[in-house]
Design a protein around this motif. Structure first.
Motif, PDB file in Angstrom:
ATOM      1  N   SER A  88      23.892   1.922 -24.651  1.00 21.69           N
ATOM      2  CA  SER A  88      23.591   1.352 -23.174  1.00 21.69           C
ATOM      3  C   SER A  88      23.882   2.598 -22.403  1.00 21.69           C
ATOM      4  O   SER A  88      24.179   3.434 -22.640  1.00 21.69           O
ATOM      5  CB  SER A  88      24.972   0.411 -22.869  1.00 21.69           C
ATOM      6  N   GLY A 109      22.639  -5.102  -9.631  1.00 17.68           N
ATOM      7  CA  GLY A 109      22.661  -5.921 -10.830  1.00 17.68           C
ATOM      8  C   GLY A 109      21.425  -6.603 -10.823  1.00 17.68           C
ATOM      9  O   GLY A 109      20.866  -7.037 -11.709  1.00 17.68           O
ATOM     10  N   LEU A 112      18.182  -4.658 -11.677  1.00 16.32           N
ATOM     11  CA  LEU A 112      18.242  -4.579 -13.071  1.00 16.32           C
ATOM     12  C   LEU A 112      17.863  -5.850 -13.803  1.00 16.32           C
ATOM     13  O   LEU A 112      17.193  -5.844 -14.878  1.00 16.32           O
ATOM     14  CB  LEU A 112      19.677  -3.875 -13.592  1.00 16.32           C
ATOM     15  N   LYS A 117      16.888  -6.165 -17.685  1.00 16.82           N
ATOM     16  CA  LYS A 117      18.076  -5.521 -18.343  1.00 16.82           C
ATOM     17  C   LYS A 117      18.991  -6.602 -18.328  1.00 16.82           C
ATOM     18  O   LYS A 117      19.044  -7.633 -17.692  1.00 16.82           O
ATOM     19  CB  LYS A 117      18.250  -4.513 -17.395  1.00 16.82           C
ATOM     20  N   VAL A 119      22.962  -7.200 -17.858  1.00 17.58           N
ATOM     21  CA  VAL A 119      23.784  -6.350 -17.234  1.00 17.58           C
ATOM     22  C   VAL A 119      25.257  -6.630 -17.211  1.00 17.58           C
ATOM     23  O   VAL A 119      25.508  -7.980 -17.162  1.00 17.58           O
ATOM     24  CB  VAL A 119      23.614  -6.009 -15.671  1.00 17.58           C
ATOM     25  N   ALA A 151      23.481 -11.649 -16.877  1.00 21.69           N
ATOM     26  CA  ALA A 151      24.590 -10.887 -16.271  1.00 21.69           C
ATOM     27  C   ALA A 151      25.704 -11.465 -16.670  1.00 21.69           C
ATOM     28  O   ALA A 151      26.086 -12.403 -16.832  1.00 21.69           O
ATOM     29  CB  ALA A 151      24.430 -10.768 -14.907  1.00 21.69           C
ATOM     30  N   VAL A 183      22.965  -1.956 -19.808  1.00 23.23           N
ATOM     31  CA  VAL A 183      23.562  -1.400 -18.687  1.00 23.23           C
ATOM     32  C   VAL A 183      24.764  -1.882 -18.193  1.00 23.23           C
ATOM     33  O   VAL A 183      25.019  -2.952 -18.099  1.00 23.23           O
ATOM     34  CB  VAL A 183      22.552  -1.631 -17.447  1.00 23.23           C
TER      35      VAL A 183
END
Length: 361
Positions: A88, A109, A112, A117, A119, A151, A183
């Motif tokens: 990551s 966030g 992303l 992504k 996150v 997330a 991430v």
């Protein structure tokens, strides 16, 4: 038959109303699930590798636990997750309280996530030195990001750990990486120039600043600023915009006073308004530019190796300290020395010397 006497008292009992059905059935199911006995290491590890956030949360709770019965459990989880980690981008985000870290992280966030992504946000709340408690309200502050499927937000208490990060943040990163998060955003307590620990576990260090708060003068000091890979002037909107532009110029001048970084990267200052979601895309582009630079010149892998060495030494120190204070002989002698100290029969230095000379078994 006598007529019933009329009640003239102000204190009367009236028929109550029935409660309406307000409990969310799905929430009730989750609550019941969380009340189940702890799962085995094997089941938790399988859940993490299958990207199950509930398994990840439970495993992190075990990792953070100080109970002796959880130590072996935690060790097994970390060992099995380690081969699936280190894949990551780790970004540390710090700044003084009130600078807007939570709002920035939510906007960042969401950007992303919109780009595909996954996150993970690891936030650290300061613990009270008196009650030892923490509010852990970051999920409430990031109410939009927490709804995103890709997330994961995990608030933790800093406890008595210095450096702006929780005691087990390093191990939590490993678990999040094993769960497929590419991430990792680490929000620190924001205690100023002592936040070196977060720098030692992240690839990119982001420092949030405010314009017009006297922070421009900090540019001439060697502290947390010289560790930053980028400085973000947040709340650059409305009447603050002019002051933010001036602060940007001052910070850029200050950054040139520092020696060149080993990474060959020149830190930059950017403006943003997290609440208006302005300047967020430019920050992500800057982060990508940094990673392109350090992966090309080989510094990325070098830093990861240095981080592993640092955390080896930190783990040894932590283990030695824990073993020392939990040793029965030390506990007994420590009580004696504390009593002698209260009665002025010894000094702190003499007491420490006696304790350190005890042969531990």
């Amino acid at each position: 038959m006598a007529e019933k006497k009329k009640n003239t008292s102000a204190l009367q009992e009236v028929k109550g109303v029935s409660y309406s059905e307000t409990l969310n059935t799905e929430a009730a199911k989750k609550l019941k699930t969380n009340l189940k006995p702890p799962l085995s290491s094997k089941i938790l590890i399988e859940g993490i590798l299958q990207k199950n956030q509930t398994s990840l949360s439970r495993a992190i709770t075990i990792i953070e636990s100080t109970a002796q019965k959880h130590q072996q459990h935690a060790k097994e989880i970390i060992e099995k997750c380690l081969p699936h980690a280190n894949k990551s981008i780790r970004i540390g985000i710090t700044g003084v309280p009130g600078v807007g870290k939570s709002t920035f992280i939510e906007s960042f966030g969401k950007l992303l996530v919109s780009e595909g992504k996954k996150v993970a946000v690891l936030t650290v709340d300061p613990s009270s030195s008196i009650s030892k408690g923490s509010i852990l309200g970051d999920k409430t502050r990031m109410e939009d990001l927490v709804k995103e499927k890709n997330a994961f937000i995990r608030p933790s208490a800093s406890g008595d750990t210095l450096g702006g990060v929780a005691r087990k943040t390093r191990e939590t990163i490993i678990l999040c990486e094993a769960a497929g998060f590419d991430v990792i955003l680490i929000e620190t307590v924001g205690v100023g120039q002592s936040e070196t620990a977060v720098h030692s576990m992240t690839d990119f260090f982001l420092l949030l600043k405010l314009a017009g708060a006297g922070d421009e003068l900090q540019g001439i000091k060697r502290g947390i600023m010289e560790m930053a890979d980028a400085i973000i002037i947040n709340k650059a909107d409305g009447e603050n915009l002019k002051a933010a532009k001036l602060a940007k110029t001052e910070f850029n001048r200050a950054l040139h006073l520092y020696p060149a970084k080993e990474s060959a990267w020149t830190p930059k200052t950017l403006l943003c308004s997290a609440i208006k979601k302005e300047g967020i895309t430019e920050i992500w582009k800057l982060v990508m530019e940094y990673f392109k630079t350090v992966e090309t010149n080989g510094y990325f892998q070098h830093k990861r190796k240095e981080q592993n060495k640092f955390w080896l030494m930190q783990t040894i120190e932590s283990r030695l300290k824990s073993d020392f204070y939990t040793n029965p002989t030390i506990k007994k002698e420590l009580e004696k020395q504390l009593k002698a100290l209260d009665e002025n029969r010894t000094t702190p230095f003499e007491a420490a010397e006696k304790l350190l000379l005890i042969e531990l078994k």
